[in-house]
Write an enzyme that holds these catalytic residues in place. Sequence first.
Site, PDB file in Angstrom:
ATOM      1  N   HIS A 183      -3.530  -9.359   5.682  1.00  0.00           N
ATOM      2  CA  HIS A 183      -3.643  -7.980   6.197  1.00  0.00           C
ATOM      3  C   HIS A 183      -5.078  -7.477   6.357  1.00  0.00           C
ATOM      4  O   HIS A 183      -5.282  -6.362   6.809  1.00  0.00           O
ATOM      5  CB  HIS A 183      -2.893  -7.019   5.271  1.00  0.00           C
ATOM      6  CG  HIS A 183      -3.604  -6.785   3.967  1.00  0.00           C
ATOM      7  ND1 HIS A 183      -3.476  -7.629   2.898  1.00  0.00           N
ATOM      8  CD2 HIS A 183      -4.461  -5.822   3.579  1.00  0.00           C
ATOM      9  CE1 HIS A 183      -4.218  -7.190   1.903  1.00  0.00           C
ATOM     10  NE2 HIS A 183      -4.839  -6.100   2.278  1.00  0.00           N
TER      11      HIS A 183
HETATM   12  C1  UD1 Z   1      -5.623  -0.825   2.042  1.00  0.00           C
HETATM   13  C2  UD1 Z   1      -6.939  -1.113   1.310  1.00  0.00           C
HETATM   14  C3  UD1 Z   1      -7.035  -2.605   1.005  1.00  0.00           C
HETATM   15  C4  UD1 Z   1      -5.797  -3.097   0.281  1.00  0.00           C
HETATM   16  C5  UD1 Z   1      -4.551  -2.735   1.086  1.00  0.00           C
HETATM   17  C6  UD1 Z   1      -3.290  -3.163   0.390  1.00  0.00           C
HETATM   18  C7  UD1 Z   1      -8.791   0.389   1.926  1.00  0.00           C
HETATM   19  C8  UD1 Z   1     -10.078   0.474   2.635  1.00  0.00           C
HETATM   20  N1  UD1 Z   1      -8.100  -0.756   2.102  1.00  0.00           N
HETATM   21  O1  UD1 Z   1      -5.690  -1.475   3.308  1.00  0.00           O
HETATM   22  O2  UD1 Z   1      -8.160  -2.834   0.189  1.00  0.00           O
HETATM   23  O3  UD1 Z   1      -5.874  -4.499   0.117  1.00  0.00           O
HETATM   24  O4  UD1 Z   1      -4.535  -1.308   1.275  1.00  0.00           O
HETATM   25  O5  UD1 Z   1      -2.199  -2.958   1.195  1.00  0.00           O
HETATM   26  O6  UD1 Z   1      -8.414   1.311   1.243  1.00  0.00           O
HETATM   27  N2  UD1 Z   1       0.459   1.811   7.042  1.00  0.00           N
HETATM   28  C9  UD1 Z   1       1.806   2.057   7.147  1.00  0.00           C
HETATM   29  N3  UD1 Z   1       2.463   2.423   6.017  1.00  0.00           N
HETATM   30  C10 UD1 Z   1       1.865   2.575   4.813  1.00  0.00           C
HETATM   31  C11 UD1 Z   1       0.478   2.318   4.729  1.00  0.00           C
HETATM   32  C12 UD1 Z   1      -0.203   1.920   5.843  1.00  0.00           C
HETATM   33  O7  UD1 Z   1       2.399   1.932   8.197  1.00  0.00           O
HETATM   34  O8  UD1 Z   1       2.548   2.905   3.839  1.00  0.00           O
HETATM   35  C13 UD1 Z   1      -0.268   1.360   8.244  1.00  0.00           C
HETATM   36  C14 UD1 Z   1      -0.918   2.463   9.003  1.00  0.00           C
HETATM   37  O9  UD1 Z   1      -0.719   2.239  10.362  1.00  0.00           O
HETATM   38  C15 UD1 Z   1      -2.395   2.301   8.687  1.00  0.00           C
HETATM   39  C16 UD1 Z   1      -2.513   0.818   8.386  1.00  0.00           C
HETATM   40  O10 UD1 Z   1      -1.246   0.432   7.856  1.00  0.00           O
HETATM   41  O11 UD1 Z   1      -3.201   2.707   9.726  1.00  0.00           O
HETATM   42  C17 UD1 Z   1      -3.576   0.506   7.387  1.00  0.00           C
HETATM   43  O12 UD1 Z   1      -3.396   1.265   6.175  1.00  0.00           O
HETATM   44  P1  UD1 Z   1      -4.668   1.698   5.275  1.00  0.00           P
HETATM   45  O13 UD1 Z   1      -4.216   2.351   4.026  1.00  0.00           O
HETATM   46  O14 UD1 Z   1      -5.633   2.421   6.102  1.00  0.00           O
HETATM   47  O15 UD1 Z   1      -5.347   0.321   4.918  1.00  0.00           O
HETATM   48  P2  UD1 Z   1      -4.722  -1.072   4.497  1.00  0.00           P
HETATM   49  O16 UD1 Z   1      -4.943  -2.019   5.605  1.00  0.00           O
HETATM   50  O17 UD1 Z   1      -3.313  -0.925   3.989  1.00  0.00           O
END
Ligand code: UD1
Length: 366
Positions: free
Chosen positions: A206
């Site tokens: 991811h």
């Molecule tokens: C975040 C952390 C990363 C961790 C990961 C675990 C930061 C900078 N990164 O990355 O270190 O390894 O979490 O999962 O904080 N989304 C959903 N549902 C959710 C959460 C996210 O659909 O419940 C989607 C959204 O479209 C979002 C994307 O995932 O834009 C990324 O989510 P985000 O929390 O920004 O970062 P992660 O890639 O999950």
Amino acid sequence: MKILHVVGARPNFMKIAPIMREMAKYPNKFEQMLIHTGQHYDANMSQVFFDELDLPRPNINLEVGSGSHAWQTAQIMQHFELALMEFNPDWVFVPGDVNSTIACALVASKLGVRVAHVEAGLRSFDRTMPEEINRLLTDQISDLLLTPSRDADKNLICEGIDPNKIYFVGNVMIDTLVRLLPKAEIRWPSLRDQFQLNNYILVTIHRPSNVDNSESLSEILAALVKISHYIKVIFPVHPRTRSRISTLNLDKSSHNLVLTEPMGYLDFLALQKKASLVLTDSGGIQEETTYLGIPCITVRPNTERPVTITEGTNCLVDSKSAALVEAIRAALINNHYNNTKYERRPELWDGKTAGRIIQVLCEEVM
Ligand code: UD1
């Protein structure tokens, strides 16, 4: 002592759960409050962990959700400030390296509330990783730096952090693993039947550097398709990855490549324990596989967790398809011919880290 714990994203839950459990044993000493920033909000990225880890319901959910880094960090800061002022804790506990970690540490620090960073001092020395920026900054403004490994202490000293603030306590995420492994193992027979498992590799990918760039995601997927002709591949897909895969033309001809929704803690742990190999770009999974003695291939040019290589089962591999296929093949062959179970574990990865954290808090810094 009033303690405010912060969780925001999936890898935070298993780090705060053991600390809250341990503190709950001393109700006369600790008054605890839990804030969820809402960085992760899907049920299978958040709620399932509260249920399975016996985490109390958060007192407040800031419900910030997704956005750019600046937007998300700013939203968390704005909302967290109000909650912090209302509870007025003695300490704020922030785990890991996600945006919620730096956002809440920064707010607390500016309001003069002491910050304890759980999993301090890890460094990939790669500032293109958003998490590396979060780690560096959180450590600079924390008052108590709780480290999982000796290399982390060294990194902090090199950055000029006062050694009196640094405590090597071990890996608190392993506390959760040790406690819940027996429960996870009960899930194995139904997982085995559901996915018809014998030998298999387990995959999670991811990181933005792997999935936001369609060239590297295509290389990784091509490797998985190729490998799946020889061994089953189980791939629980993170929401970020799923949205990127949907824009690519994934070869769906192999029924041995199984894409699933993100899994809960117990199912994923059970699948790690029985896997022939784990392929990942996560931080925590490098550590869990090391503890379990399961070979791990990390699709990254570096790791902030070097003990998983020097004392564990981890190795780093380039995201190019040919390199991945070769590394997977070599690891599987090695595993097949080498029946001795890998049992070396890094120092203080023993399931007792939360107890040491409470000891530090009560005896050293209170
Ligand atoms: C975040 C952390 C990363 C961790 C990961 C675990 C930061 C900078 N990164 O990355 O270190 O390894 O979490 O999962 O904080 N989304 C959903 N549902 C959710 C959460 C996210 O659909 O419940 C989607 C959204 O479209 C979002 C994307 O995932 O834009 C990324 O989510 P985000 O929390 O920004 O970062 P992660 O890639 O999950």
